[in-house]
Design an enzyme around this catalytic site. Structure first.
Site, PDB file in Angstrom:
ATOM      1  N   ALA A 141      12.565  -2.257   2.622  1.00 22.77           N
ATOM      2  CA  ALA A 141      13.164  -1.433   3.674  1.00 22.77           C
ATOM      3  C   ALA A 141      13.091  -0.017   3.136  1.00 22.77           C
ATOM      4  CB  ALA A 141      14.600  -1.846   3.934  1.00 22.77           C
ATOM      5  N   TYR A 236      16.959  -1.282  18.485  1.00 18.31           N
ATOM      6  CA  TYR A 236      16.262  -2.095  17.477  1.00 18.31           C
ATOM      7  C   TYR A 236      14.965  -2.716  18.032  1.00 18.31           C
ATOM      8  CZ  TYR A 236      15.477  -4.333  13.100  1.00 18.31           C
ATOM      9  OH  TYR A 236      14.886  -4.673  11.905  1.00 18.31           O
TER      10      TYR A 236
HETATM   11  P1  NAD Z   1      17.781  -3.303   1.307  1.00 15.13           P
HETATM   12  O1  NAD Z   1      17.933  -1.839   1.521  1.00 15.13           O
HETATM   13  O2  NAD Z   1      18.955  -4.047   0.752  1.00 15.13           O
HETATM   14  O3  NAD Z   1      16.541  -3.594   0.303  1.00 15.13           O
HETATM   15  C1  NAD Z   1      15.361  -2.860   0.306  1.00 15.13           C
HETATM   16  C2  NAD Z   1      14.543  -3.158  -0.941  1.00 15.13           C
HETATM   17  O4  NAD Z   1      13.313  -2.411  -0.864  1.00 15.13           O
HETATM   18  C3  NAD Z   1      15.199  -2.722  -2.271  1.00 15.13           C
HETATM   19  O5  NAD Z   1      14.873  -3.662  -3.277  1.00 15.13           O
HETATM   20  C4  NAD Z   1      14.514  -1.387  -2.580  1.00 15.13           C
HETATM   21  O6  NAD Z   1      14.486  -1.048  -3.980  1.00 15.13           O
HETATM   22  C5  NAD Z   1      13.116  -1.698  -2.086  1.00 15.13           C
HETATM   23  N1  NAD Z   1      12.295  -0.512  -1.791  1.00 15.13           N
HETATM   24  C6  NAD Z   1      12.488   0.441  -0.839  1.00 15.13           C
HETATM   25  N2  NAD Z   1      11.468   1.331  -0.863  1.00 15.13           N
HETATM   26  C7  NAD Z   1      10.608   0.916  -1.836  1.00 15.13           C
HETATM   27  C8  NAD Z   1       9.369   1.396  -2.336  1.00 15.13           C
HETATM   28  N3  NAD Z   1       8.758   2.468  -1.833  1.00 15.13           N
HETATM   29  N4  NAD Z   1       8.779   0.716  -3.367  1.00 15.13           N
HETATM   30  C9  NAD Z   1       9.367  -0.379  -3.911  1.00 15.13           C
HETATM   31  N5  NAD Z   1      10.523  -0.893  -3.452  1.00 15.13           N
HETATM   32  C10 NAD Z   1      11.147  -0.251  -2.439  1.00 15.13           C
HETATM   33  O7  NAD Z   1      17.286  -3.897   2.682  1.00 15.13           O
HETATM   34  P2  NAD Z   1      17.446  -5.305   3.433  1.00 15.13           P
HETATM   35  O8  NAD Z   1      18.435  -5.132   4.518  1.00 15.13           O
HETATM   36  O9  NAD Z   1      17.583  -6.420   2.483  1.00 15.13           O
HETATM   37  O10 NAD Z   1      16.022  -5.370   4.160  1.00 15.13           O
HETATM   38  C11 NAD Z   1      14.930  -6.121   3.673  1.00 15.13           C
HETATM   39  C12 NAD Z   1      14.102  -6.603   4.856  1.00 15.13           C
HETATM   40  O11 NAD Z   1      14.904  -7.484   5.641  1.00 15.13           O
HETATM   41  C13 NAD Z   1      13.655  -5.469   5.796  1.00 15.13           C
HETATM   42  O12 NAD Z   1      12.364  -5.748   6.259  1.00 15.13           O
HETATM   43  C14 NAD Z   1      14.647  -5.569   6.949  1.00 15.13           C
HETATM   44  O13 NAD Z   1      14.139  -5.057   8.161  1.00 15.13           O
HETATM   45  C15 NAD Z   1      14.848  -7.078   7.001  1.00 15.13           C
HETATM   46  N6  NAD Z   1      16.063  -7.522   7.711  1.00 15.13           N
HETATM   47  C16 NAD Z   1      17.280  -6.983   7.432  1.00 15.13           C
HETATM   48  C17 NAD Z   1      18.390  -7.412   8.163  1.00 15.13           C
HETATM   49  C18 NAD Z   1      19.773  -6.829   7.914  1.00 15.13           C
HETATM   50  O14 NAD Z   1      20.647  -6.986   8.751  1.00 15.13           O
HETATM   51  N7  NAD Z   1      20.000  -6.206   6.786  1.00 15.13           N
HETATM   52  C19 NAD Z   1      18.266  -8.414   9.135  1.00 15.13           C
HETATM   53  C20 NAD Z   1      17.020  -8.978   9.348  1.00 15.13           C
HETATM   54  C21 NAD Z   1      15.911  -8.521   8.643  1.00 15.13           C
END
Ligand code: NAD
Length: 397
Positions: A141, A236
Site C-alpha cells: 500500500a 473506494y
Molecule cells: P499497510 O499500510 O499496513 O502495509 C503496507 C506495506 O507496504 C508495508 O509493509 C509497507 O512497508 C509496504 N510498502 C509501502 N510502500 C512500499 C515500497 N515502495 N516498497 C516496499 N514496501 C512498501 O497496508 P494494508 O492495509 O495492510 O494494505 C495491504 C494491501 O491490502 C493493500 O493492497 C490494500 O489495498 C489491501 N487491503 C486493505 C484493506 C484494509 O482495510 N486495510 C482491506 C482490503 C484490502
C-alpha cells in the site's frame, strides 16, 4: 527515552519497540492456537511484509506451515534519538521469533517498485532459500511509485471518478462525525493511481522471479483488494483506488496464464475493511469501520488481519477449494458482506451523528486498534520504562 504516541492526523509518528514486539507475538500466538496447515507453503516471499495484511501473511505461513520467509518493506530504522517505524520493529520481532524456531527469516528494506529490490530478492532466494519459492504475497500500500525504467514518479490519489461526493466521515483526531466532500479525479490522476496501486508491479515481480527460474512448480501468488458496501463505493470501489484494483484483477488473469506452465495459480483476495495505516487515510472508511466493528463484534464475527489471513490460508488458498466468486476472486470479506451485517450497518449509517456516535459505533475499538498498530496499549508492556529506540533491528540483507 519514554516512548509515547504522537498522533498527527491519521498517522502516529512514534512506535514502541516492545509494544510492536508484543503485537507480533499476539498474532503468532493466535496462529499457533489454530491447526497446522496441511500442504502449506514452505518458501515464501511477502512484498509489503511489515504491517497490516502483509505482516499477517508472513506470520501465518511461518507459524502454521513452518515456512522460510523473505519479507520486503519500506520502513524507517530507529536511532538513539528517534523511534523507528512500527514495521521496522514488527519485522525485527517476527524474525527473532521465527529464527528461534529454526526458520529462515530475512528482510529487505527498500523500494519494492525498483529493479534493484527484485534482483536482490532473486539472489537471496537462489543463494539462501534453496532456489525456489512456492508463494508470493503482494501486499503493498503505497502513495507513490517511481517507474523503474523511466524514473517518472506517479502519485496515487483517493478521489471519485465521477463528480463531487459528500458523505459522513470520522475525524479520528477529535472523534467527531463530520461531513466531507471528495472531488473528482482528472484522467491523469486516475491513470497515476492505477500505476501505483494497480497490477503492473505485481506482474513485474512475477516476471522477474519467473525469468530467474526461482518459482517452484505449483507456485501460488495472491494480491489483496477491497470492495465493501455501496455507501463507500464512490470513494473506494468506483473511485480512483477501485480502478487500480480492477487493474489488479486484469493482472491476475495474465498471471494465471503465465503461471500455467508451472501449474501455478494467481489470486486476488478481497479482504475485510480493517484499521491499518493504509485504511486510516481513506475518508469515510474509518466511520464505516467503527460501525462495522460494533456490529461484527456483537455477532461474534469480528476479525483482525491475523484472523483474516489465517482463514484465507486455511479455508481458501490451501484447502483445495478457493471458493471463487463469479469474477474469479477469493472473498474472505464474506462475513463483512453478510446481508444481516450490511443491512444493520446501513441502518446505523443513516442516523449516525455526533450525538449518538459513541453508542452505535465502536470508536474505542477503532482507537485501540489504531494505537496497537504502533505498539501502544498492549498488555504486559511497561510504557513508563526507559526504552532504547535503536533496539529491535531486523536482519536486513
Ligand atoms: P499497510 O499500510 O499496513 O502495509 C503496507 C506495506 O507496504 C508495508 O509493509 C509497507 O512497508 C509496504 N510498502 C509501502 N510502500 C512500499 C515500497 N515502495 N516498497 C516496499 N514496501 C512498501 O497496508 P494494508 O492495509 O495492510 O494494505 C495491504 C494491501 O491490502 C493493500 O493492497 C490494500 O489495498 C489491501 N487491503 C486493505 C484493506 C484494509 O482495510 N486495510 C482491506 C482490503 C484490502
Amino acid at each position: 527515552m519514554i516512548v509515547s504516541p504522537k498522533i498527527r492526523g491519521f498517522i502516529c509518528t512514534t512506535a514502541h519497540p516492545d509494544g510492536c514486539a508484543a503485537h507480533v507475538q499476539e498474532q503468532i500466538d493466535y496462529v499457533k492456537s489454530k491447526p497446522k496447515l496441511e500442504n502449506g507453503p514452505k518458501n515464501v516471499l511477502v512484498i509489503g511484509a511489515s504491517t497490516g495484511y502483509g505482516l499477517a501473511s508472513r506470520i501465518v505461513p511461518a507459524f502454521a506451515s513452518g515456512a522460510n520467509t523473505l519479507g520486503l518493506f519500506f520502513e524507517k530504522p530507529g536511532s538513539e534519538k528517534r523511534t523507528g517505524s512500527a514495521g521496522w520493529y514488527n519485522s525485527a520481532a517476527f524474525e527473532k521469533a521465527a529464527t528461534a524456531e529454526g526458520l529462515f527469516a530475512k528482510s529487505l528494506n527498500g523500494d519494492a517498485f525498483s529493479h534493484e529490490m527484485k534482483a536482490q530478492a532473486v539472489d537471496i532466494i537462489k543463494n539462501e532459500m534453496g532456489g525456489k519459492i512456492d508463494l508470493v504475497v503482494y501486499s503493498l500500500a503505497s502513495p507513490r511509485r517511481t517507474d523503474p525504467d523511466t524514473g517518472e514518479v506517479y502519485k496515487s490519489v483517493l478521489k471519485t471518478t465521477g463528480g463531487d461526493y459528500t458523505n459522513k466521515t470520522l475525524n479520528t483526531d477529535k472523534g467527531e462525525v463530520e461531513e466531507v466532500t471528495i472531488g473528482a479525479a482528472t484522467p491523469e490522476e486516475i491513470e497515476h493511481t492505477i500505476k501505483v496501486m494497480g497490477g503492473e508491479d505485481w506482474e513485474l515481480w512475477m516476471n522477474a522471479l519467473s525469468d530467474a527460474g526461482v518459482l517452484a512448480d505449483g507456485v501460488k501468488t495472491v494480491a489483496y483488494s477491497y470492495i465493501g458496501p455501496e455507501l463507500t463505493w464512490p470513494i473506494y470501489t468506483d473511485g480512483t483506488i477501485g480502478q487500480a484494483k480492477k487493474d489488479l484483477e486484469k493482472s491476475c488473469a495474465q498471471l494465471n496464464e503465465k503461471l500455467s506452465s508451472l501449474n501455478g495459480e494467481a489470486y486476488v483476495s478481497v479482504n475485510k475493511a480493517l484499521v491499518t495505516q493504509a485504511s486510516s487515510a481513506i475518508p469515510v472508511v474509518p466511520l464505516y469501520i467503527s460501525i462495522l466493528y460494533k456490529e461484527m463484534k456483537e455477532k461474534g464475527l469480528h476479525e483482525g488481519c491475523i484472523e483474516q489471513i489465517e482463514r484465507l490460508f486455511a479455508d481458501r488458498l490451501y484447502s483445495g477449494d478457493a471458493k471463487l466468486d463469479e469474477a474469479g476472486r477469493i472473498r474472505i470479506d464474506d462475513w463483512e458482506m453478510r446481508d444481516d451485517i450490511q443491512s444493520a450497518v446501513a441502518e446505523k449509517w443513516k442516523t449516525v451523528s455526533n450525538e449518538n456516535f459513541s453508542e452505535i459505533a465502536d470508536f474505542q475499538g477503532y482507537q485501540d486498534e489504531f494505537l496497537k498498530l504502533f505498539g501502544f496499549g498492549l498488555e504486559g508492556v511497561n510504557y513508563e520504562a526507559d526504552t532504547d529506540p535503536a533496539t529491535g533491528v531486523p536482519s536486513i540483507a
